[in-house]
Structure formats: structure tokens, C-alpha cells
Design an enzyme around this catalytic site. Structure first.
Site, PDB file in Angstrom:
ATOM      1  N   GLN A  48     -17.893  -7.602  -0.839  1.00 49.84           N
ATOM      2  CA  GLN A  48     -16.988  -8.402  -1.661  1.00 49.84           C
ATOM      3  C   GLN A  48     -16.557  -9.690  -0.967  1.00 49.84           C
ATOM      4  OE1 GLN A  48     -14.055  -5.030  -1.797  1.00 49.84           O
ATOM      5  NE2 GLN A  48     -12.532  -6.664  -1.773  1.00 49.84           N
ATOM      6  N   GLN A  93      -8.471  -8.085 -10.550  1.00 51.11           N
ATOM      7  CA  GLN A  93      -9.165  -6.873 -10.085  1.00 51.11           C
ATOM      8  C   GLN A  93      -8.776  -5.665 -10.938  1.00 51.11           C
ATOM      9  OE1 GLN A  93      -9.877  -5.732  -5.817  1.00 51.11           O
ATOM     10  NE2 GLN A  93      -8.059  -4.495  -6.104  1.00 51.11           N
ATOM     11  N   SER A 134       0.513  -9.150   1.430  1.00 50.96           N
ATOM     12  CA  SER A 134      -0.949  -9.179   1.473  1.00 50.96           C
ATOM     13  C   SER A 134      -1.353  -9.047   2.934  1.00 50.96           C
ATOM     14  CB  SER A 134      -1.446 -10.524   0.928  1.00 50.96           C
ATOM     15  OG  SER A 134      -2.757 -10.783   1.377  1.00 50.96           O
ATOM     16  N   SER A 135      -2.455  -8.345   3.175  1.00 52.84           N
ATOM     17  CA  SER A 135      -2.924  -8.219   4.561  1.00 52.84           C
ATOM     18  C   SER A 135      -3.222  -9.605   5.123  1.00 52.84           C
ATOM     19  CB  SER A 135      -4.177  -7.347   4.618  1.00 52.84           C
ATOM     20  OG  SER A 135      -3.900  -6.105   4.026  1.00 52.84           O
ATOM     21  N   HIS A 159       0.835  -1.204   0.000  1.00 57.25           N
ATOM     22  CA  HIS A 159       0.000   0.000   0.000  1.00 57.25           C
ATOM     23  C   HIS A 159       0.876   1.263   0.000  1.00 57.25           C
ATOM     24  CE1 HIS A 159      -2.793  -2.954   2.091  1.00 57.25           C
ATOM     25  NE2 HIS A 159      -3.528  -2.546   1.075  1.00 57.25           N
ATOM     26  N   GLU A 186      -0.638  -4.643  -8.789  1.00 54.43           N
ATOM     27  CA  GLU A 186      -0.676  -5.716  -9.799  1.00 54.43           C
ATOM     28  C   GLU A 186      -0.810  -7.096  -9.178  1.00 54.43           C
ATOM     29  OE1 GLU A 186       2.845  -4.896 -12.105  1.00 54.43           O
ATOM     30  OE2 GLU A 186       1.761  -3.539 -13.448  1.00 54.43           O
TER      31      GLU A 186
END
Ligand code: PAF
Length: 283
Positions: free
Chosen positions: A61, A153, A185-186, A37, A148
Site C-alpha cells: 500500500q 479507506q 496518526s502514527s 488504535h 473514521e
């Protein structure tokens, strides 16, 4: 840095900025911010007068048996990080602000949203496209930044902007990885130490595939089998999909040529991780 929790306040501030002819960059996120981020925020900071980060864990989502409730959240830490990165505003609405009762409209990018992750997570991209459209309408950015790592998405959002004639430039930013290759990634925060080790099979098998392709392998099936074989060797890993597709249509391809996306989704224990690489074959 402004922290706005309502659409009204956000619009008012943005209206003032636009009157000063400010160019706006939006970084849409679900919070629990990491270096991936940060790279989006820095890119936005470089090219825009004002940077808005939205932090909203979007319920629409997530499927009914997915991790909406447990999705990692730490607003205080996120806000400190945004402040350090000189973000101008965080938009951090409650669910009721974004989805009041009796909300009936949604945005769907058909076909592209029904394959790969969309096949395993029905409705996921409808949720993403709906919330992203709402964020675009609320913030009216000139540019919006997406990683990316979430290749599908990104492709879908570019199509949405094109199909709906939205005057927004979508800026893709490269995947940020740990030194060991694991894409940030979280959801990595769910992994136990053993699972973290097991997860390395994802970038390693992608690297292997890349090498084979760069050495001239053109049969998609050969690459898919190679990846299956590799990932299946790891007891904690369960493949959701390994797909080699055209990077525009997301249709599977047999011969590797043109603009190609190799995308994978793998469960490590109960955590579903995605990764990919894309390349343009020389004509
Ligand atoms: O990529 C994400 O974090 C989310 O899908 C997004 C784009 C912020 C929409 O909720």
C-alpha cells in the site's frame, strides 16, 4: 496473549476458538499503536469473545517513493499495550509470509479507490484492499474495526465486504484527537515541534468549515476556498486536496446536501496528513 507470526498457527488457534463458538473481533493495524488504535481495541473487546490485532506494515500500500522503510515500528511497545488491553492474539507476520514469491492476485475497489487519496497515491487502496482481504480470510472475524480518520479507506472496505459478500461486520470508530484537535496518526511522530504547531491548521480549518456549514452555507466551492485560504496561510503546509464529496460515491458535490464527506490531505513539511468530517444534512 498469543503472538503468532504464521498464517498456519493463526488459523489453527482460530479454528479452536470457533469450535468453542467464540465471536471474533479483528483490529487490523500497521503497528506503532496510539490511543486511536486503543479505542478500536476497546470497542472490539466490549463486543467479542476473542480479539485479534494484526500488526503488519503492508508494503503493497506504499508507493515507490513513500515511507515504507521509515514507517515507525516498535513491536515491543505495541505488544505491551495489547497485553494491557487484554488482546487475545497478535498476528504479526513477515512480508514473505503474507506475500510469498509469485503472488499474482489483488483486490481492487474501482472508482472509490481512484479518487481523493487514491489519485495522489495510485495503487494505495489496491494494496489496502488486498491485505485486508487476506487478513479477513486468515482470521475469519465476525467483526472488524476501522477508524473514521481514514474515511475513504472505511468506505472502500465497506464496499469490498458488500461486493464480495463477506460475512463480516465493519465497525467504524470515531477519530481520536489530541487535546489541541490534531487527529492521532502514527505519522505524527515524523513532525518536528514547529511542524506539530503548523499541523493544527488542519483541524482548525475543518472546524471553521463545519461552523460555516452549520450556519447555513451550502456552496461547496465557498467552503473549499475558505479552507484553501486558511491552510495556505501556514508556510509549512501544502495542500494535496480539499474535497467535498458524497459520502457513498465519493463524487464531488457542488451543493452541500445529503450525506457529505469533507476530506483533506495536507503535507506538513514532508509529512502527508489526512483528516475529515462527515455529516448528514437534514432533509
Ligand atoms: O489503516 C491501516 O493501518 C492500514 O491501512 C490497514 C487497514 C491496517 C491495512 O494495512
Amino acid at each position: 496473549m498469543i503472538i503468532s507470526k504464521t498464517i498456519g498457527t493463526t488459523r489453527k488457534i482460530i479454528h479452536e476458538w470457533k469450535q468453542q463458538n467464540a465471536f471474533l473481533g479483528l483490529v487490523p493495524t500497521m503497528g506503532f499503536l496510539h490511543e486511536g488504535h486503543v479505542s478500536l481495541i476497546r470497542e472490539a473487546r466490549k463486543h467479542n469473545d476473542k480479539v485479534v490485532v494484526s500488526i503488519f506494515v503492508n508494503p503493497t500500500q506504499f508507493g515507490p517513493n513513500e515511507d515504507f522503510k521509515n514507517y515507525p515500528r516498535n513491536f515491543h511497545k505495541d505488544a505491551t499495550l495489547c497485553e494491557k488491553e487484554k488482546v487475545d492474539m497478535i498476528f504479526h507476520p513477515e512480508v514473505e509470509e503474507m506475500y510469498p514469491e509469485h503472488t499474482y492476485t489483488h483486490v481492487d475497489v474501482h472508482q472509490l479507490g481512484e479518487t481523493l487519496c487514491g489519485a495522489t497515491r495510485p495503487g494505495h487502496f489496491r494494496g489496502v484492499c488486498t491485505v485486508v482481504s487476506k487478513l479477513f480470510n486468515i482470521v475469519s472475524p465476525e467483526r472488524a474495526y476501522f477508524g473514521e480518520k481514514d474515511a475513504q479507506q472505511l468506505i472502500i472496505i465497506k464496499k469490498l465486504v458488500q461486493d464480495l459478500n463477506l460475512p463480516i461486520q465493519i465497525i467504524p470508530c470515531p477519530t481520536v484527537r489530541e487535546e489541541n484537535g490534531l487527529a492521532l496518526s502514527s505519522r505524527n511522530s515524523y513532525l518536528s515541534p514547529n511542524e506539530q504547531l503548523a499541523a493544527l491548521v488542519i483541524p482548525k480549518s475543518l472546524e471553521l468549515a463545519k461552523e460555516r456549514i452549520l450556519h447555513g452555507e451550502t456552496k461547496a466551492e465557498t467552503i473549499r476556498s475558505l479552507m484553501h485560504e486558511n491552510i495556505n496561510k501556514v508556510p509549512l503546509a501544502t495542500i494535496d486536496y480539499v474535497s467535498i464529496v458524497d459520502a457513498q460515491t465519493l463524487n464531488p458535490i457542488e451543493i452541500i446536501q445529503g450525506h457529505v464527506l469533507l476530506a483533506v490531505a495536507v503535507y506538513i513539511g514532508k509529512t502527508r496528513l489526512i483528516d475529515n468530517f462527515q455529516w448528514q444534512m437534514e432533509a
